[in-house]
Write a protein that holds these residues in place. Structure first.
Motif, short mmCIF file in Angstrom:
data_model
loop_
_atom_site.label_atom_id
_atom_site.label_comp_id
_atom_site.label_asym_id
_atom_site.label_seq_id
_atom_site.Cartn_x
_atom_site.Cartn_y
_atom_site.Cartn_z
N TYR A 235 0.82 -1.20 0.00
CA TYR A 235 0.00 0.00 0.00
C TYR A 235 0.87 1.26 0.00
N ILE A 236 1.97 1.20 0.73
CA ILE A 236 2.91 2.32 0.72
C ILE A 236 3.50 2.46 -0.68
N ALA A 237 3.91 1.35 -1.27
CA ALA A 237 4.48 1.37 -2.61
C ALA A 237 3.50 1.95 -3.62
N ASP A 238 2.24 1.60 -3.49
CA ASP A 238 1.22 2.09 -4.41
C ASP A 238 1.05 3.60 -4.28
N ARG A 239 1.03 4.09 -3.03
CA ARG A 239 0.89 5.54 -2.82
C ARG A 239 2.11 6.30 -3.34
N VAL A 240 3.30 5.73 -3.12
CA VAL A 240 4.53 6.36 -3.62
C VAL A 240 4.53 6.41 -5.14
N LEU A 241 4.11 5.33 -5.78
CA LEU A 241 4.03 5.31 -7.24
C LEU A 241 3.12 6.42 -7.76
N ASN A 242 2.02 6.65 -7.07
CA ASN A 242 1.09 7.70 -7.49
C ASN A 242 1.75 9.07 -7.41
N ILE A 243 2.50 9.31 -6.33
CA ILE A 243 3.20 10.59 -6.20
C ILE A 243 4.25 10.76 -7.29
N LEU A 244 5.01 9.72 -7.53
CA LEU A 244 6.04 9.78 -8.56
C LEU A 244 5.43 9.94 -9.95
N ALA A 245 4.30 9.29 -10.16
CA ALA A 245 3.62 9.41 -11.46
C ALA A 245 3.14 10.84 -11.69
N GLN A 246 2.71 11.51 -10.62
CA GLN A 246 2.32 12.92 -10.74
C GLN A 246 3.51 13.77 -11.17
N MET A 247 4.67 13.46 -10.62
CA MET A 247 5.88 14.20 -10.97
C MET A 247 6.25 13.96 -12.43
N VAL A 248 6.15 12.72 -12.85
CA VAL A 248 6.48 12.39 -14.25
C VAL A 248 5.51 13.09 -15.19
N THR A 249 4.23 13.05 -14.86
CA THR A 249 3.21 13.68 -15.69
C THR A 249 3.43 15.18 -15.79
N ALA A 250 3.95 15.78 -14.72
CA ALA A 250 4.24 17.22 -14.71
C ALA A 250 5.52 17.55 -15.47
N LYS A 251 6.16 16.51 -16.00
CA LYS A 251 7.36 16.65 -16.84
C LYS A 251 8.57 17.21 -16.09
N VAL A 252 8.67 16.89 -14.79
CA VAL A 252 9.88 17.27 -14.07
C VAL A 252 11.00 16.31 -14.45
N GLN A 253 12.22 16.77 -14.27
CA GLN A 253 13.38 15.97 -14.65
C GLN A 253 14.01 15.35 -13.41
N PHE A 254 14.14 14.03 -13.42
CA PHE A 254 14.83 13.34 -12.33
C PHE A 254 16.33 13.33 -12.61
N THR A 255 17.13 13.43 -11.55
CA THR A 255 18.58 13.36 -11.71
C THR A 255 19.00 11.92 -11.99
#
Length: 288
Positions: A235-255
């Motif tokens: 459940y934690i992994a699923d919530r984290v994936l959702n947060i990361l997916a929001q970042m990806v969708t917003a087109k931020v750049q990961f190092t």
């Protein structure tokens, strides 16, 4: 109820002997049936009177708190906390030496402010309110149930509320998240609440490179990705994936370093992929 029925029949028939034998019905039952008891705002005030009465025992205070929280699940009653001037006594209870009372006060704050803009606005008027809750959430000496409810209250107070989120950020509220995530002694419920707090914060701000710089400065991005590596809770992994997916969708750049950690995290959760949100999973994989 049967006694009330017999009394009602005898009363309607003028049967004095039966009335005397049955006796008078319970006044509280009559109040419940015919709505002649105190209104809900009065009940709210009476609950706080019991809770703050130094002569009342803990059991009665906790019962009063249960009743109070049940009442404020209704949005109109939650909004009446301000009208009845009950925020101050609730905030003072955050300093109670009784763990259960601190926990209940935090729970009521979270319940009252859930999806309720007026209550969020009202709470923000009280200087030091958010700061008190942040302090409880970050205090490793506080019992887990207090910290969990503090995170719950914070999440509901700032969710979809830019003004509260701005104050929360200025008070360094984001700093409480990484230590909880990295704390080997913290239970999964506490960690989930910390992740939920981050999720709530993101509802009130635009995800862009400026925000990402702030999240990196506070250690949020790294600790969030770390959840995929160290946590065994799906459940934690699923919530984290959702947060990361929001970042990806917003087109931020990961190092590059973030991508390496993310790669390790995705490999770690691969066995649980069927239990995770497929859209979020695929969105995060896109950056690898």
């Amino acid at each position: 109820m049967e006694k009330l029925l017999h009394w009602s029949i005898a009363n309607s028939q003028g049967d004095q002997q039966t009335r005397e034998r049955v006796g008078q019905p319970d006044p509280k039952l009559l109040e419940q049936l015919f709505g002649t008891g105190p209104d809900e705002p009065t009940l709210m005030k009476e609950s706080i009177v019991v809770i703050t009465n130094p002569e009342a025992d803990l059991e009665n205070k906790l019962t009063a708190f249960d009743n109070f929280e049940m009442l404020i699940e209704n949005m109109d009653n939650a909004n009446n906390i301000e009208n009845l001037k009950l925020w101050n006594p609730l905030l003072q209870l955050l300093e109670s030496p009784e763990t259960e009372l601190r926990t209940c006060a935090l729970s009521c704050m979270g319940t009252a402010s859930q999806n309720n803009v007026k209550t969020q606005d009202d709470f923000l008027k009280y200087d030091g309110g958010l700061q008190k809750i942040i302090k409880l959430a970050s205090d490793v000496n506080e019992p887990a149930e207090v910290r969990t409810k503090a995170l719950y209250a914070l999440s509901n107070l700032i969710r979809n509320h830019p003004a509260s989120s701005e104050v929360f950020c200025k008070l360094h509220g984001l700093e409480i998240i990484p230590p909880i995530i990295h704390d080997a002694k913290a239970n999964n419920k506490l960690k989930m609440r910390a992740i939920s707090l981050l999720s709530a914060f993101l509802t009130s701000t635009s995800i862009n490179e400026t925000l990402m710089d702030l999240l990196r400065k506070e250690g949020i991005v790294e600790s969030t990705i770390d959840c995929l590596i160290v946590s065994s809770d799906v459940y934690i992994a699923d919530r984290v994936l959702n947060i990361l997916a929001q970042m990806v969708t917003a087109k931020v750049q990961f190092t590059d370093g973030e991508k390496q950690k993310l790669q390790a995290g995705m490999q770690n959760i691969e066995p649980e992929k069927d239990r995770l949100n497929e859209d979020d999973l695929q969105t995060v994989k896109y950056v690898l």
